[in-house]
Design a protein around this motif. Structure first.
Motif, PDB file in Angstrom:
ATOM      1  N   UNK A  44       0.839  -1.208   0.000  1.00 32.51           N
ATOM      2  CA  UNK A  44       0.000   0.000   0.000  1.00 32.51           C
ATOM      3  C   UNK A  44       0.872   1.255   0.000  1.00 32.51           C
ATOM      4  N   UNK A  45       1.932   1.236   0.812  1.00 31.95           N
ATOM      5  CA  UNK A  45       2.816   2.396   0.911  1.00 31.95           C
ATOM      6  C   UNK A  45       3.470   2.712  -0.430  1.00 31.95           C
ATOM      7  N   UNK A  46       3.973   1.678  -1.117  1.00 30.09           N
ATOM      8  CA  UNK A  46       4.663   1.912  -2.385  1.00 30.09           C
ATOM      9  C   UNK A  46       3.700   2.317  -3.492  1.00 30.09           C
ATOM     10  N   UNK A  47       2.481   1.787  -3.470  1.00 29.18           N
ATOM     11  CA  UNK A  47       1.494   2.214  -4.472  1.00 29.18           C
ATOM     12  C   UNK A  47       1.168   3.694  -4.291  1.00 29.18           C
ATOM     13  N   UNK A  48       1.051   4.129  -3.028  1.00 28.55           N
ATOM     14  CA  UNK A  48       0.795   5.553  -2.759  1.00 28.55           C
ATOM     15  C   UNK A  48       1.987   6.399  -3.207  1.00 28.55           C
TER      16      UNK A  48
ATOM     17  N   UNK B 176       6.047   9.724  -7.203  1.00 32.75           N
ATOM     18  CA  UNK B 176       7.491   9.604  -7.418  1.00 32.75           C
ATOM     19  C   UNK B 176       7.784   8.604  -8.526  1.00 32.75           C
ATOM     20  N   UNK B 177       8.941   8.768  -9.184  1.00 33.90           N
ATOM     21  CA  UNK B 177       9.377   7.791 -10.170  1.00 33.90           C
ATOM     22  C   UNK B 177      10.040   6.618  -9.454  1.00 33.90           C
ATOM     23  N   UNK B 178      10.316   5.546 -10.203  1.00 32.60           N
ATOM     24  CA  UNK B 178      10.817   4.312  -9.608  1.00 32.60           C
ATOM     25  C   UNK B 178      12.145   4.456  -8.907  1.00 32.60           C
ATOM     26  N   UNK B 179      13.110   5.151  -9.538  1.00 29.20           N
ATOM     27  CA  UNK B 179      14.423   5.324  -8.917  1.00 29.20           C
ATOM     28  C   UNK B 179      14.288   6.053  -7.593  1.00 29.20           C
TER      29      UNK B 179
ATOM     30  N   UNK C  77      12.837  -7.866  -5.989  1.00 31.11           N
ATOM     31  CA  UNK C  77      11.860  -8.138  -7.051  1.00 31.11           C
ATOM     32  C   UNK C  77      10.477  -7.623  -6.655  1.00 31.11           C
ATOM     33  N   UNK C  78      10.151  -7.736  -5.391  1.00 26.07           N
ATOM     34  CA  UNK C  78       8.893  -7.182  -4.865  1.00 26.07           C
ATOM     35  C   UNK C  78       8.815  -5.683  -5.160  1.00 26.07           C
ATOM     36  N   UNK C  79       9.916  -4.960  -4.887  1.00 26.05           N
ATOM     37  CA  UNK C  79       9.935  -3.521  -5.144  1.00 26.05           C
ATOM     38  C   UNK C  79       9.843  -3.235  -6.642  1.00 26.05           C
ATOM     39  N   UNK C  80      10.540  -4.027  -7.445  1.00 26.40           N
ATOM     40  CA  UNK C  80      10.494  -3.811  -8.896  1.00 26.40           C
ATOM     41  C   UNK C  80       9.059  -3.964  -9.414  1.00 26.40           C
TER      42      UNK C  80
ATOM     43  N   UNK D 242       4.542   2.818 -12.622  1.00 26.86           N
ATOM     44  CA  UNK D 242       4.708   3.300 -13.993  1.00 26.86           C
ATOM     45  C   UNK D 242       3.362   3.492 -14.696  1.00 26.86           C
ATOM     46  N   UNK D 243       2.313   2.793 -14.214  1.00 23.37           N
ATOM     47  CA  UNK D 243       0.993   2.924 -14.849  1.00 23.37           C
ATOM     48  C   UNK D 243      -0.029   3.499 -13.876  1.00 23.37           C
ATOM     49  N   UNK D 244       0.460   4.225 -12.849  1.00 29.67           N
ATOM     50  CA  UNK D 244      -0.419   4.829 -11.853  1.00 29.67           C
ATOM     51  C   UNK D 244      -0.409   6.340 -12.019  1.00 29.67           C
ATOM     52  N   UNK D 245      -1.556   6.961 -12.309  1.00 31.94           N
ATOM     53  CA  UNK D 245      -1.574   8.423 -12.406  1.00 31.94           C
ATOM     54  C   UNK D 245      -1.404   9.050 -11.019  1.00 31.94           C
TER      55      UNK D 245
END
Length: 442
Positions: free
Chosen positions: A329-333, A338-341, A367-370, A377-380
């Motif tokens: 949930x935290x990373x989706x938010x 933010x961008x991936x890097x 891999x979980x983070x990737x 990358x596909x989240x507005x």
């Protein structure tokens, strides 16, 4: 003042600097300076110089600009057209037909580009007009391309994997190996959804117009895939066989991509300059962010924030799956802003003590983070692949985001699967380590 209180203050400082439009690298460095200057007795200037030097003077990090350059070179070749010609004859009988070209072509090109943006642009420039001409709906063609474009960072070699490996101080080779089976899993999930969609909407799938082709004709068409497959095999083989480190393999990849460009008559002086300048700009941006993150990491270490967070997690005593759910949930938010890097360098130092506390393998976590970065990358509103396809198709980013929603959900399904069956991620790295310890490849 407690470490968690200091952490909250630094978080406010970071978001305040980001909100006024400061570059991410500057924002990280400013936040680190505030932490060093006001909450420790250490010298902010001395530690800044040390952090910047240590973050960029890394042999492992040298792989990053080389992989970026390899992708930029291939972006300027006719590789995508060759892949379409080689794949299309084999997909005509599958429900969804040529939509699967998006998945397979992105998977193949992603394995040599290492970048979602490069993968989405390269494959999209060729497939979007072709699918539109044949009558495929924009929603499914753009959605499948948006989801499949993210494979550029999951299937090795990957720029994001290199960044994580450097930030988390784990083996780049093991991270690369860990990405293969999850990458195949995601491709199967994407193609599976396309099959279901095609069976539910048969009236929206155009009729096959390739004409009858014999098995021999299909094989002849598949020869177009040979150059790309040879480059993939070469880059991965020299790593696994122990003939080269990940950095040296990246150099092999650059040489191989230059050879492909020359063979395809697309290696011009103009393309060479464009690819080199584009790779330099992107690599400099990533290294600047890593330098700012390294300084913030030192500041956090002096203030005791990571230790306090680990102790807090220990006090909560969450199970492994509870922590994975919270972090998802935290990373989706975070991915909405933010961008991936940036997501990786901002959070790795803080999160690693937490996952180690509950016994999660750092290689699996990479891999979980990737996968979560793929979702970002596909989240507005900041999904970079959405912007790429918006400019390419003429559709607004919200249309592309809605079209990519089913593939967003497939990525979530992939996270659930690797959480329940972690060996999907860890089996290949474990076999490599066992072979190395037994005197095999080094």
């Amino acid at each position: 003042m407690g470490a968690l209180t200091i952490g909250t203050i630094l978080l406010v400082v970071m978001f305040a600097t980001l909100s006024v439009g400061a570059w991410i690298g500057f924002s990280l460095a400013i936040t680190g300076w505030v932490g060093m200057a006001f909450f420790t007795n250490s010298s902010p200037g001395l530690n800044l110089a040390t952090a910047v030097w240590q973050s960029v003077a890394s042999w492992e990090l040298a792989a990053l600009p080389l992989f970026v350059w390899m992708g930029e070179i291939l972006f300027r070749t006719n590789l995508a057209n060759q892949m379409f010609a080689g794949l299309a004859p084999w997909l005509r009988r599958m429900p969804g037909r040529l939509l699967h070209v998006n998945v397979l072509a992105c998977g193949i090109f992603g394995s040599v580009s290492g970048s979602s943006a490069a993968t989405a642009v390269t494959i999209g420039k060729m497939t979007v007009p072709e699918l539109k001409r044949r009558g495929y709906p924009d929603s499914i063609s753009l959605g499948s391309l948006a989801g499949s474009g993210t494979l550029g960072i999951l299937i090795p070699p990957s720029i994001i994997m290199v960044v994580y490996a450097v930030a988390a101080e784990v083996s780049i080779i093991q991270i690369f190996l860990a990405g293969f089976l999850p990458g195949l899993l995601v491709m199967v999930l994407f193609s599976g959804y396309i099959v279901v969609w095609a069976l539910l909407h048969p009236d929206q799938v155009p009729a096959d117009d390739l004409g009858e082709m014999s098995f021999k004709q299909k094989l002849i068409a598949s020869k177009e895939l040979i150059p790309c497959m040879l480059l993939i095999v070469m880059v991965i083989w020299v790593i696994v066989a122990g003939y080269a480190t990940a950095t040296e393999a990246a150099a092999f990849g650059v040489v191989g991509s230059l050879a492909l460009a020359w063979w395809g008559n697309s290696l011009t002086w103009e393309h060479f300059q464009e690819s080199l300048l584009a790779a330099t700009r992107l690599s400099a941006m990533i290294m600047f962010i890593l330098a700012g993150a390294a300084y913030l990491t030192i500041a956090m270490g002096f203030t005791g924030i990571p230790r306090a967070l680990a102790e807090f997690v220990g006090w909560l005593n969450p199970s492994k799956f509870q922590l994975i759910a919270v972090l998802t949930i935290m990373y989706i938010i975070l991915g909405t802003a933010l961008d991936g890097v940036s997501m990786i360098v901002l959070t790795t130092t803080i999160v690693l003590p937490m996952i180690q506390k509950v016994g999660i393998d750092p290689i699996w976590f990479g891999i979980f983070i990737v996968l979560l970065v793929e979702i970002a990358e596909v989240t507005p509103p900041v999904g970079f692949v959405l912007f790429v396809l918006q400019s390419m198709s003429g559709r607004d980013s919200w249309f592309v985001a809605y079209a990519s929603l089913p593939f967003f959900l497939m990525l979530v399904v992939a996270i659930v699967i690797i959480s329940v069956f972690p060996d999907i991620v860890t089996v290949l790295p474990r076999m490599f380590v066992e072979a190395t310890q037994a005197g095999g490849p080094r």
